[in-house]
Design a protein around this motif. Structure first.
Motif, PDB file in Angstrom:
ATOM      1  N   PHE A  31       0.591  -1.037  -0.228  1.00 26.89           N
ATOM      2  CA  PHE A  31       0.214   0.176   0.016  1.00 26.89           C
ATOM      3  C   PHE A  31       0.711   1.123   0.050  1.00 26.89           C
ATOM      4  CE2 PHE A  31      -2.389   3.565   2.728  1.00 26.89           C
ATOM      5  CZ  PHE A  31      -3.367   3.187   1.539  1.00 26.89           C
ATOM      6  N   HIS A  32       1.929   1.639   0.425  1.00 25.32           N
ATOM      7  CA  HIS A  32       2.413   2.964   0.866  1.00 25.32           C
ATOM      8  C   HIS A  32       3.665   2.425  -0.440  1.00 25.32           C
ATOM      9  CE1 HIS A  32       1.451   3.680   4.942  1.00 25.32           C
ATOM     10  NE2 HIS A  32       1.691   2.932   5.395  1.00 25.32           N
ATOM     11  N   ALA A  33       3.742   1.336  -0.463  1.00 24.73           N
ATOM     12  CA  ALA A  33       4.897   1.676  -1.975  1.00 24.73           C
ATOM     13  C   ALA A  33       3.985   1.930  -3.064  1.00 24.73           C
ATOM     14  CB  ALA A  33       5.510  -0.308  -2.432  1.00 24.73           C
ATOM     15  N   GLN A  34       2.690   1.878  -3.668  1.00 24.90           N
ATOM     16  CA  GLN A  34       1.535   2.239  -4.579  1.00 24.90           C
ATOM     17  C   GLN A  34       1.937   3.661  -3.929  1.00 24.90           C
ATOM     18  OE1 GLN A  34      -2.201   1.627  -4.282  1.00 24.90           O
ATOM     19  NE2 GLN A  34      -2.168   1.152  -6.446  1.00 24.90           N
ATOM     20  N   ILE A  35       1.479   4.028  -3.200  1.00 22.56           N
ATOM     21  CA  ILE A  35       1.558   5.684  -2.792  1.00 22.56           C
ATOM     22  C   ILE A  35       3.070   6.118  -3.260  1.00 22.56           C
ATOM     23  CG2 ILE A  35       1.235   6.899  -0.518  1.00 22.56           C
ATOM     24  CD1 ILE A  35      -0.953   5.580   0.398  1.00 22.56           C
ATOM     25  N   ASN A  36       4.764   5.611  -2.661  1.00 24.42           N
ATOM     26  CA  ASN A  36       5.551   6.908  -2.953  1.00 24.42           C
ATOM     27  C   ASN A  36       5.789   6.035  -4.514  1.00 24.42           C
ATOM     28  OD1 ASN A  36       5.909   7.375  -0.555  1.00 24.42           O
ATOM     29  ND2 ASN A  36       5.489   5.656   0.397  1.00 24.42           N
ATOM     30  N   GLU A  37       5.048   4.936  -5.506  1.00 31.16           N
ATOM     31  CA  GLU A  37       5.379   4.814  -7.065  1.00 31.16           C
ATOM     32  C   GLU A  37       6.697   3.825  -6.677  1.00 31.16           C
ATOM     33  OE1 GLU A  37       5.075   8.002  -8.851  1.00 31.16           O
ATOM     34  OE2 GLU A  37       3.434   7.726  -9.258  1.00 31.16           O
ATOM     35  N   ARG A  38       6.628   2.901  -6.182  1.00 29.26           N
ATOM     36  CA  ARG A  38       7.943   1.838  -5.536  1.00 29.26           C
ATOM     37  C   ARG A  38       7.590   0.979  -6.845  1.00 29.26           C
ATOM     38  NH1 ARG A  38      11.476   3.545  -1.576  1.00 29.26           N
ATOM     39  NH2 ARG A  38      12.646   1.700  -2.119  1.00 29.26           N
ATOM     40  N   VAL A  39       8.480   0.282  -7.287  1.00 28.85           N
ATOM     41  CA  VAL A  39       9.058  -0.780  -8.053  1.00 28.85           C
ATOM     42  C   VAL A  39       8.925  -2.147  -6.960  1.00 28.85           C
ATOM     43  CG1 VAL A  39       9.824  -2.231  -9.521  1.00 28.85           C
ATOM     44  CG2 VAL A  39       9.596   0.411 -10.270  1.00 28.85           C
ATOM     45  N   LEU A  40       7.574  -3.154  -7.056  1.00 24.09           N
ATOM     46  CA  LEU A  40       7.921  -4.139  -6.117  1.00 24.09           C
ATOM     47  C   LEU A  40       8.763  -5.215  -7.173  1.00 24.09           C
ATOM     48  CD1 LEU A  40       4.463  -3.940  -4.741  1.00 24.09           C
ATOM     49  CD2 LEU A  40       6.193  -2.757  -3.823  1.00 24.09           C
ATOM     50  N   ARG A  41       9.307  -6.768  -5.833  1.00 21.47           N
ATOM     51  CA  ARG A  41       9.159  -8.073  -7.081  1.00 21.47           C
ATOM     52  C   ARG A  41       8.981  -9.105  -5.810  1.00 21.47           C
ATOM     53  NH1 ARG A  41      15.474  -7.457  -8.965  1.00 21.47           N
ATOM     54  NH2 ARG A  41      16.445  -7.806  -7.024  1.00 21.47           N
ATOM     55  N   VAL A  42       8.292  -9.555  -6.538  1.00 25.55           N
ATOM     56  CA  VAL A  42       8.276 -11.057  -6.106  1.00 25.55           C
ATOM     57  C   VAL A  42       8.478 -12.000  -6.534  1.00 25.55           C
ATOM     58  CG1 VAL A  42       6.159 -11.950  -4.302  1.00 25.55           C
ATOM     59  CG2 VAL A  42       6.463  -9.826  -4.791  1.00 25.55           C
ATOM     60  N   SER A  43       9.169 -13.083  -6.209  1.00 28.24           N
ATOM     61  CA  SER A  43       9.284 -14.867  -6.952  1.00 28.24           C
ATOM     62  C   SER A  43       8.457 -15.426  -6.016  1.00 28.24           C
ATOM     63  CB  SER A  43      10.427 -14.887  -6.468  1.00 28.24           C
ATOM     64  OG  SER A  43      11.686 -13.938  -7.585  1.00 28.24           O
ATOM     65  N   GLY A  44       7.718 -16.577  -6.154  1.00 28.85           N
ATOM     66  CA  GLY A  44       7.034 -17.832  -5.962  1.00 28.85           C
ATOM     67  C   GLY A  44       6.468 -18.796  -6.573  1.00 28.85           C
ATOM     68  N   ARG A  45       5.096 -19.559  -6.714  1.00 28.86           N
ATOM     69  CA  ARG A  45       5.122 -20.268  -7.392  1.00 28.86           C
ATOM     70  C   ARG A  45       3.816 -19.834  -7.719  1.00 28.86           C
ATOM     71  NH1 ARG A  45       0.862 -24.077  -5.384  1.00 28.86           N
ATOM     72  NH2 ARG A  45       0.927 -23.311  -3.953  1.00 28.86           N
ATOM     73  N   LEU A  46       4.057 -20.373  -9.123  1.00 28.17           N
ATOM     74  CA  LEU A  46       2.339 -19.692 -10.487  1.00 28.17           C
ATOM     75  C   LEU A  46       1.493 -20.749 -10.034  1.00 28.17           C
ATOM     76  CD1 LEU A  46       4.383 -18.134 -13.300  1.00 28.17           C
ATOM     77  CD2 LEU A  46       3.416 -16.854 -11.837  1.00 28.17           C
ATOM     78  N   VAL A  47       0.655 -20.244  -9.872  1.00 24.88           N
ATOM     79  CA  VAL A  47      -1.031 -20.968  -9.638  1.00 24.88           C
ATOM     80  C   VAL A  47      -1.555 -20.879 -10.618  1.00 24.88           C
ATOM     81  CG1 VAL A  47      -3.030 -22.221  -8.148  1.00 24.88           C
ATOM     82  CG2 VAL A  47      -0.522 -21.285  -7.171  1.00 24.88           C
ATOM     83  N   PRO A  48      -1.999 -21.811 -11.447  1.00 24.88           N
ATOM     84  CA  PRO A  48      -3.192 -21.473 -12.636  1.00 24.88           C
ATOM     85  C   PRO A  48      -4.741 -22.096 -12.825  1.00 24.88           C
ATOM     86  CG  PRO A  48      -1.703 -22.701 -13.270  1.00 24.88           C
ATOM     87  CD  PRO A  48      -1.367 -22.887 -11.718  1.00 24.88           C
ATOM     88  N   ASP A  49      -4.533 -22.655 -11.387  1.00 21.49           N
ATOM     89  CA  ASP A  49      -5.887 -23.571 -11.970  1.00 21.49           C
ATOM     90  C   ASP A  49      -7.238 -22.998 -11.311  1.00 21.49           C
ATOM     91  OD1 ASP A  49      -4.289 -25.808 -12.909  1.00 21.49           O
ATOM     92  OD2 ASP A  49      -4.363 -26.260 -11.128  1.00 21.49           O
ATOM     93  N   GLN A  50      -7.268 -21.969 -11.768  1.00 25.34           N
ATOM     94  CA  GLN A  50      -8.990 -21.151 -11.674  1.00 25.34           C
ATOM     95  C   GLN A  50      -9.180 -20.434 -12.266  1.00 25.34           C
ATOM     96  OE1 GLN A  50      -7.379 -19.226  -7.644  1.00 25.34           O
ATOM     97  NE2 GLN A  50      -5.129 -18.963  -8.548  1.00 25.34           N
TER      98      GLN A  50
END
Length: 369
Positions: free
Chosen positions: A333-352
């Motif tokens: 939420f704060h990153a969106q307000i401050n226009e910061r870039v995010l990075r996230v790694s993890g498992r992709l879940v497509p079955d939905q």
């Protein structure tokens, strides 16, 4: 007195005329007068009683065929089958009217089969990014009941005749796999696929925009089937028209749903991307938070990150929903307000209904550059 020879049922013909916008204008010598602007008048006897009654019915069918620019045989089928929806697939191959290259014809028939198959599977199981398991006996039964008609003049046109019965309530996912349910879902899905393709072509949006239409029945499988209708990789335009059974009217537009050549190209690319992503196991999304959705009905908070998604199958420009905890939700939420870039790694879940990423670590806020 000789017996009438026409096989047309006067009552069914009158029902057909009424469903096509013709109006009763009275009677003449025992026959009902039907008229329509620019089409003239036809006389329909109330029953097959006299020899010239057959002539009147046959003449009415001839006039209808001329007015609608369709073969008489096709008109007769529609008259005799008031509980059949008809889908018309108008292809535009670069060959003389009424002909089509053999590879394109094979692809087209397979495309029609798959468009109906995956719409039936959507009715049965609900929307999915990619259908992977085998179809059920119910879907097979539905497909066995569909009849594919011969082509008619005007480029190359296939007609799929789909029985409505049994009629029922408005379609919901998980409803019985019957014709009207399948075609209603398909009508929505085709309009959604066209809207997504238009955004790619006209607004230069990435293929990831198709993700937003999965809940409306768009899947990787449906996109692949539509690309097949474009002619064995030739990306040729086509259109699909729905003619709804007159005894079970439905409040959906009969206007053709048209796909241009650039749209077919966009749909083909979206199909490949959606399938590759659905089969990817892990990925990393880097970008800005576009949408934040807090905890709803017991579901964990989610953030939608628009940016660059890297997987083993490639690099994609798209938006991905990321499931996060409360602490990372506040940080996003704060990153969106401050226009910061995010990075996230993890498992992709497509079955939905959408592609989601489940992090295997925390949310990373990248330093300003």
């Amino acid at each position: 007195m000789s017996e009438p020879t026409s096989t047309v049922n006067p009552e069914e013909l009158s029902g057909y005329l009424a469903s096509r916008g013709w109006r009763r204008e009275g009677t003449w010598r025992g026959a009902t007068v039907w008229s329509r602007e620019s089409a003239g008048r036809v006389l329909i006897p109330s029953s097959l009683e006299y020899p010239d009654d057959s002539e009147l019915l046959d003449e009415a069918v001839r006039k209808l065929a001329m007015f609608e620019a369709r073969p008489q045989e096709e008109i007769l089928l529609d008259i005799a089958e008031p509980l059949v929806d008809v889908q018309s697939y108008r292809l535009q191959p670069e060959t003389p009217s009424g002909t089509i290259p053999l590879p394109s014809a094979v692809k087209a028939v397979q495309g029609i089969h798959d468009v109906l198959k995956f719409s039936a599977r959507t009715v049965e199981a609900g929307p999915q990014l990619l259908f992977r398991d085998r179809r059920s006996k119910e879907v097979d039964g539905f497909l066995q009941g569909v009849r594919l008609g011969t082509t008619t003049p005007g480029s190359y046109i296939f007609h799929a005749r789909v029985p409505v019965a049994p009629p029922g309530p408005d379609p919901l996912f998980g409803a019985p796999v019957v014709g009207r349910h399948v075609l209603t879902v398909l009508h929505t899905a085709l309009q959604a696929a066209r809207q997504a393709a238009a955004q790619v072509v006209e607004l230069d949006r990435p293929p990831g925009v198709f993700d937003d239409y999965v809940e409306q029945g768009v899947s990787a499988n449906l996109c692949a089937a539509l690309a097949g209708l474009g002619g064995a990789g030739r990306n040729q335009p086509f259109e699909v028209t729905f003619s709804w059974a007159r005894d079970e009217p439905v409040n959906l537009s009969p206007a053709p749903i048209a796909f241009s050549a650039p749209m077919v190209r966009a749909i083909s690319k979206a199909s490949s991307e959606l399938e590759a992503l659905a089969k990817s196991e892990t990925g990393t999304i880097t970008g800005r938070a576009e949408t934040l959705r807090g905890r709803v009905r017991g579901e964990a908070p989610r953030i939608k990150i628009q940016g660059e998604l890297r997987t083993a199958s490639g690099v994609y420009r798209r938006a991905v929903w990321v499931v996060v905890g409360e602490a990372d939700y506040q940080r996003a939420f704060h990153a969106q307000i401050n226009e910061r870039v995010l990075r996230v790694s993890g498992r992709l879940v497509p079955d939905q209904k959408r592609l989601e990423l489940r992090p295997d670590g925390g949310l990373e806020i990248l330093p300003r550059q």
